[in-house]
Design an enzyme around this catalytic site. Structure first.
Site, PDB file in Angstrom:
ATOM      1  N   ARG A 108       0.841  -1.201   0.000  1.00  0.00           N
ATOM      2  CA  ARG A 108       0.000   0.000   0.000  1.00  0.00           C
ATOM      3  C   ARG A 108       0.877   1.251   0.000  1.00  0.00           C
ATOM      4  NH1 ARG A 108      -1.666   1.820   4.522  1.00  0.00           N
ATOM      5  NH2 ARG A 108      -2.280  -0.173   5.429  1.00  0.00           N
ATOM      6  N   ASP A 137      -8.255  17.539 -15.817  1.00  0.00           N
ATOM      7  CA  ASP A 137      -8.469  16.142 -16.197  1.00  0.00           C
ATOM      8  C   ASP A 137      -7.991  16.006 -17.637  1.00  0.00           C
ATOM      9  OD1 ASP A 137      -9.460  13.695 -17.095  1.00  0.00           O
ATOM     10  OD2 ASP A 137     -11.234  13.786 -15.803  1.00  0.00           O
ATOM     11  N   TYR A 161     -17.016  14.826 -17.242  1.00  0.00           N
ATOM     12  CA  TYR A 161     -17.477  13.472 -16.938  1.00  0.00           C
ATOM     13  C   TYR A 161     -18.512  13.495 -15.809  1.00  0.00           C
ATOM     14  CZ  TYR A 161     -17.390   8.662 -15.319  1.00  0.00           C
ATOM     15  OH  TYR A 161     -17.759   7.411 -14.912  1.00  0.00           O
ATOM     16  N   LYS A 221      -8.496   4.738 -19.772  1.00  0.00           N
ATOM     17  CA  LYS A 221      -8.780   5.175 -21.140  1.00  0.00           C
ATOM     18  C   LYS A 221      -7.524   5.073 -22.026  1.00  0.00           C
ATOM     19  CE  LYS A 221     -12.961   6.046 -19.624  1.00  0.00           C
ATOM     20  NZ  LYS A 221     -12.868   6.051 -18.172  1.00  0.00           N
TER      21      LYS A 221
HETATM   22  C1  PLP Z   1     -12.751  12.281 -18.496  1.00  0.00           C
HETATM   23  C2  PLP Z   1     -12.898  11.233 -17.433  1.00  0.00           C
HETATM   24  N1  PLP Z   1     -12.385  11.451 -16.218  1.00  0.00           N
HETATM   25  C3  PLP Z   1     -12.507  10.539 -15.226  1.00  0.00           C
HETATM   26  C4  PLP Z   1     -13.184   9.345 -15.420  1.00  0.00           C
HETATM   27  C5  PLP Z   1     -13.315   8.375 -14.281  1.00  0.00           C
HETATM   28  O1  PLP Z   1     -12.417   7.307 -14.451  1.00  0.00           O
HETATM   29  P1  PLP Z   1     -12.693   5.806 -13.954  1.00  0.00           P
HETATM   30  O2  PLP Z   1     -13.875   5.288 -14.704  1.00  0.00           O
HETATM   31  O3  PLP Z   1     -11.404   5.109 -14.279  1.00  0.00           O
HETATM   32  O4  PLP Z   1     -12.956   5.870 -12.485  1.00  0.00           O
HETATM   33  C6  PLP Z   1     -13.725   9.081 -16.668  1.00  0.00           C
HETATM   34  C7  PLP Z   1     -14.447   7.810 -16.900  1.00  0.00           C
HETATM   35  O5  PLP Z   1     -15.139   7.639 -17.857  1.00  0.00           O
HETATM   36  C8  PLP Z   1     -13.591  10.053 -17.706  1.00  0.00           C
HETATM   37  O6  PLP Z   1     -14.121   9.865 -18.926  1.00  0.00           O
END
Ligand code: PLP
Length: 401
Positions: A51, A177, A104, A202
């Protein structure tokens, strides 16, 4: 002098040195929870318990930090786990977030649903309107400005240098992000951001076979604490770490990120241009199209326009739904950024959590995650699906079967 400087060389080599013990070119997956000690608290290579640190995770974190031009990276079990850890590392009850309104849906749910009850407020803003961002800042309360660019799923482009200026004038952090662009197309820390977050699920993983997230920080302090120290403590104390197998998959994906992004870019650009004059398609949202309102800005702050294309249909929700359910190669699923093409009806899938709010996604919109397959096959698949949407009028009524 550094041995290498290029993006792809860094992606292949940073944090991914051959195993010193056996010479294995690919560092092993350290599938272990704990590490033997040579005496009480005498650690052989600094590792005590996975961890806190694990060589496979640390290798991936080094690789990603190098590619994002950050001081340090921290890998988590999912993108949302990374976002949650970051926010709890830097925020206190009573703080306020200026949140990009087009983003998101899960980030929105995290900030409203989980942080709201802990006394963290937020104001959603149009990411393309710097005056609106400035007006939303609450001096003394706003601790974080959070933006996603290109945004999900409207493909809006935010001026990161402008957002950074506003954040710093307010003594706040700018968090970006960077999931849609990936470090291959955009380096937010170079443009003034303090923190980058990723869903490594992704483009970084790139093969739709792993869930993960990451936080990458610049060399900054906030509230008297180094960001790297604050996030590292949260990772250790909160414990939502990425496991060794998942870090191995993410690191392997990252090595080919540049190659894949080139193909995602060229396939998406070609499909966006091909789709825009097709009957029934009201609008194609793609920053690579010259008519996109963020095109010039994207051309300046990114080195390519990415693999996501959104479409709006003249036939409304019924046409969009019919299209999304008619492709055969583009798989109907949430998520994006893998080598295989995916299609999503966002208002009822990825963004269902913001339905009925001011942040709702248009019901006539479909999002494509354009993969690396051959363009001719992707085009044929979309042409077939377009045929199935032909009969819908602008109010979504089927005119003829
Ligand atoms: C732009 C973006 N940020 C964050 C996330 C969240 O990621 P996770 O699904 O790996 O928790 C997503 C998920 O689709 C996303 O498209």
């Amino acid at each position: 002098m550094a041995l290498y400087a290029g993006f792809n060389t860094t992606a292949v080599h940073a944090g991914q040195e051959p195993d010193p013990l056996t010479g294995a070119v690919i560092p092993p997956i350290y599938q272990t929870s704990t590490f033997v000690q040579d005496g009480i608290n005498v650690l052989r290579a600094g590792h005590e318990y996975s961890r806190g640190s694990n060589p496979t995770r640390n290798g991936f974190e080094t690789q990603l930090a190098a590619l994002e031009h950050g001081t340090a990276a921290f890998a988590f079990a999912s993108g949302l786990a990374a976002e949650d850890a970051l926010l709890r590392a830097v925020l206190r009850p009573g703080d306020h977030i200026v949140l990009g309104g087009d983003g998101y849906g899960g980030t929105n749910r995290l900030i409203n649903g989980l942080l709201g009850p802990w006394g963290v407020a937020n104001t959603a803003v149009d990411i393309t309107d710097l005056a609106a961002v400035a007006a939303a800042v609450q001096p003394g309360n706003t601790a974080v400005l959070w933006v996603e660019t290109p945004s999900n799923p409207l493909l809006g482009i935010a001026d990161l240098a402008g957002w950074a200026k506003l954040a710093h004038a307010a003594g706040a952090l700018l968090v970006v992000d960077n999931t849609f662009a990936s470090p291959y197309l955009q380096r937010p820390l170079d443009l003034g951001a303090d923190v980058v977050v990723h869903s490594t699920t992704k483009y970084i993983g790139g093969h739709s076979d792993v869930l993960g997230g990451a936080v990458v920080v610049a060399d900054r302090s906030f509230r008297g604490r180094e960001l790297a120290e604050a996030v590292g403590y949260q990772q250790f104390a909160g414990g939502a770490v990425a496991g060794p197998q998942d870090c191995y998959l993410a690191a392997r994906g990252l090595k080919t990120l540049g190659l894949r992004m080139e193909r995602h870019n060229s396939n998406a650009q070609a499909l966006a241009e091909w789709l825009r004059d097709k009957p029934g398609v009201a609008e194609v949202l793609y920053p690579g199209l010259p008519e996109h309102p963020g095109h010039a800005l994207a051309a300046r702050q990114m080195s390519g326009f990415g693999g996501i294309v959104s479409l709006r249909f003249a036939g409304g929700a019924a046409a969009a739904r019919a299209f999304a359910e008619s492709t055969r190669l583009f798989a109907l699923s949430v998520s994006l950024g893998g080598v295989e093409s995916l299609i999503c009806y966002c208002s009822e899938m990825t963004h269902a959590s913001v339905r009925g709010t001011g942040l709702a996604v248009p019901v006539d919109l479909v999002r494509l995650s354009v993969g690396v397959e051959d363009l001719v096959d992707l085009q044929a698949d979309l042409a077939h699906a377009l045929e199935r949407t032909r009969g819908f009028s602008s109010n979504g009524v089927m005119l003829h079967a």
